[in-house]
Design a protein around this motif. Structure first.
Motif, PDB file in Angstrom:
ATOM      1  N   VAL A 141       9.156   2.166   6.193  1.00 57.86           N
ATOM      2  CA  VAL A 141       9.599   2.116   4.796  1.00 57.86           C
ATOM      3  C   VAL A 141       8.582   1.434   3.895  1.00 57.86           C
ATOM      4  O   VAL A 141       8.652   1.558   2.675  1.00 57.86           O
ATOM      5  N   ALA A 142       7.654   0.700   4.492  1.00 57.19           N
ATOM      6  CA  ALA A 142       6.635   0.027   3.679  1.00 57.19           C
ATOM      7  C   ALA A 142       5.400  -0.221   4.529  1.00 57.19           C
ATOM      8  O   ALA A 142       5.474  -0.331   5.750  1.00 57.19           O
ATOM      9  N   ARG A 143       4.268  -0.271   3.842  1.00 58.54           N
ATOM     10  CA  ARG A 143       2.970  -0.514   4.471  1.00 58.54           C
ATOM     11  C   ARG A 143       2.266  -1.576   3.630  1.00 58.54           C
ATOM     12  O   ARG A 143       2.303  -1.538   2.398  1.00 58.54           O
ATOM     13  N   PHE A 144       1.632  -2.520   4.318  1.00 59.30           N
ATOM     14  CA  PHE A 144       0.967  -3.631   3.636  1.00 59.30           C
ATOM     15  C   PHE A 144      -0.398  -3.876   4.267  1.00 59.30           C
ATOM     16  O   PHE A 144      -0.612  -3.590   5.440  1.00 59.30           O
ATOM     17  N   ALA A 145      -1.277  -4.476   3.493  1.00 57.92           N
ATOM     18  CA  ALA A 145      -2.566  -4.944   3.999  1.00 57.92           C
ATOM     19  C   ALA A 145      -2.536  -6.464   4.014  1.00 57.92           C
ATOM     20  O   ALA A 145      -1.865  -7.103   3.189  1.00 57.92           O
ATOM     21  N   PHE A 146      -3.269  -7.049   4.963  1.00 59.94           N
ATOM     22  CA  PHE A 146      -3.444  -8.491   4.977  1.00 59.94           C
ATOM     23  C   PHE A 146      -4.233  -8.882   3.720  1.00 59.94           C
ATOM     24  O   PHE A 146      -5.075  -8.118   3.252  1.00 59.94           O
ATOM     25  N   PRO A 147      -3.988 -10.078   3.187  1.00 59.25           N
ATOM     26  CA  PRO A 147      -4.784 -10.507   2.025  1.00 59.25           C
ATOM     27  C   PRO A 147      -6.213 -10.792   2.447  1.00 59.25           C
ATOM     28  O   PRO A 147      -6.500 -11.039   3.620  1.00 59.25           O
ATOM     29  N   GLU A 148      -7.101 -10.757   1.478  1.00 60.87           N
ATOM     30  CA  GLU A 148      -8.492 -11.125   1.734  1.00 60.87           C
ATOM     31  C   GLU A 148      -8.554 -12.622   2.008  1.00 60.87           C
ATOM     32  O   GLU A 148      -7.821 -13.401   1.396  1.00 60.87           O
ATOM     33  N   LYS A 186       0.851  -1.188   0.000  1.00 58.56           N
ATOM     34  CA  LYS A 186       0.000   0.000   0.000  1.00 58.56           C
ATOM     35  C   LYS A 186       0.886   1.237   0.000  1.00 58.56           C
ATOM     36  O   LYS A 186       1.995   1.198   0.533  1.00 58.56           O
ATOM     37  N   PRO A 187       0.392   2.358  -0.520  1.00 58.52           N
ATOM     38  CA  PRO A 187       1.140   3.609  -0.377  1.00 58.52           C
ATOM     39  C   PRO A 187       1.270   3.956   1.115  1.00 58.52           C
ATOM     40  O   PRO A 187       0.351   3.708   1.903  1.00 58.52           O
ATOM     41  N   LEU A 188       2.399   4.529   1.477  1.00 58.91           N
ATOM     42  CA  LEU A 188       2.633   4.875   2.880  1.00 58.91           C
ATOM     43  C   LEU A 188       1.550   5.786   3.441  1.00 58.91           C
ATOM     44  O   LEU A 188       1.182   5.680   4.608  1.00 58.91           O
ATOM     45  N   ALA A 189       1.026   6.684   2.617  1.00 61.23           N
ATOM     46  CA  ALA A 189       0.037   7.662   3.095  1.00 61.23           C
ATOM     47  C   ALA A 189      -1.361   7.070   3.286  1.00 61.23           C
ATOM     48  O   ALA A 189      -2.199   7.690   3.927  1.00 61.23           O
ATOM     49  N   GLU A 190      -1.619   5.887   2.753  1.00 62.14           N
ATOM     50  CA  GLU A 190      -2.954   5.273   2.856  1.00 62.14           C
ATOM     51  C   GLU A 190      -3.051   4.389   4.093  1.00 62.14           C
ATOM     52  O   GLU A 190      -3.186   3.174   4.001  1.00 62.14           O
ATOM     53  N   GLU A 191      -3.018   5.010   5.248  1.00 60.06           N
ATOM     54  CA  GLU A 191      -3.014   4.241   6.493  1.00 60.06           C
ATOM     55  C   GLU A 191      -4.407   3.792   6.887  1.00 60.06           C
ATOM     56  O   GLU A 191      -5.394   4.490   6.679  1.00 60.06           O
ATOM     57  N   ALA A 192      -4.455   2.594   7.453  1.00 61.09           N
ATOM     58  CA  ALA A 192      -5.720   2.033   7.935  1.00 61.09           C
ATOM     59  C   ALA A 192      -5.414   1.109   9.104  1.00 61.09           C
ATOM     60  O   ALA A 192      -4.347   0.478   9.153  1.00 61.09           O
ATOM     61  N   PRO A 193      -6.332   1.008  10.056  1.00 63.29           N
ATOM     62  CA  PRO A 193      -6.141   0.049  11.138  1.00 63.29           C
ATOM     63  C   PRO A 193      -5.957  -1.359  10.568  1.00 63.29           C
ATOM     64  O   PRO A 193      -6.652  -1.759   9.636  1.00 63.29           O
ATOM     65  N   GLY A 194      -5.000  -2.080  11.123  1.00 60.82           N
ATOM     66  CA  GLY A 194      -4.714  -3.433  10.665  1.00 60.82           C
ATOM     67  C   GLY A 194      -3.579  -3.524   9.667  1.00 60.82           C
ATOM     68  O   GLY A 194      -3.127  -4.627   9.357  1.00 60.82           O
TER      69      GLY A 194
END
Length: 143
Positions: free
Chosen positions: A134-141, A75-83
């Motif tokens: 340096v990086a942001r990730f989301a859990f997979p569906e 994910k882009p660093l600026a697109e923060e979300a819980p989790g």
């Protein structure tokens, strides 16, 4: 609250123990992520080889980052979300070798992580921590 955040907060108080991933018994930052993965997604996607606390720093290899790219959604660093999974570089020029899970966003942003000498804690995502991301990730569906 996201399912990932709820699972991560369930690990708070677990002692820090290198290479472990057992809630209440011990874990390191990768072990926390692995444990939350098992609770939220299911079986771990790959076997974890033994690793040292320097995380391949002498070789300059971004092993943790590459593994995250195999199993998580960047994910882009600026697109923060819980989790979100946060990957930190603890020193400039060093490999990225610390992980956390974003718990809150906004002015009271926080993250849950296993921290040597402290165990699993929820920390404020202060500017000194933010500048190390340096990086942001989301859990997979889930399937």
């Amino acid at each position: 609250m996201s399912e990932v955040v709820a699972a991560a907060r369930g690990w708070i108080g677990t002692p820090y123990l290198h290479q472990c991933s057992t809630r209440e018994a011990g874990c390191d930052c990768l072990g926390l992520l692995r444990g939350v993965w098992r609770e939220v997604i299911g079986a771990e996607p790959e076997a974890i080889p033994a690793y040292t606390q320097d995380w391949s720093e002498p070789q300059g290899e971004e092993r943790l980052w590459r593994a995250a790219l195999r199993h998580l959604t960047p994910k882009p660093l600026a697109e923060e979300a819980p989790g979100d999974v946060l990957l930190f570089r603890m020193r400039e020029g060093a490999v990225a070798k610390h992980l956390g899970l974003q718990a809150r966003t906004g002015p009271e942003a926080s993250f849950v992580h296993a921290y040597s000498g402290h165990g699993v804690v929820e920390s404020a995502l202060t500017p000194p921590w933010e500048r190390r991301i340096v990086a942001r990730f989301a859990f997979p569906e889930r399937n």
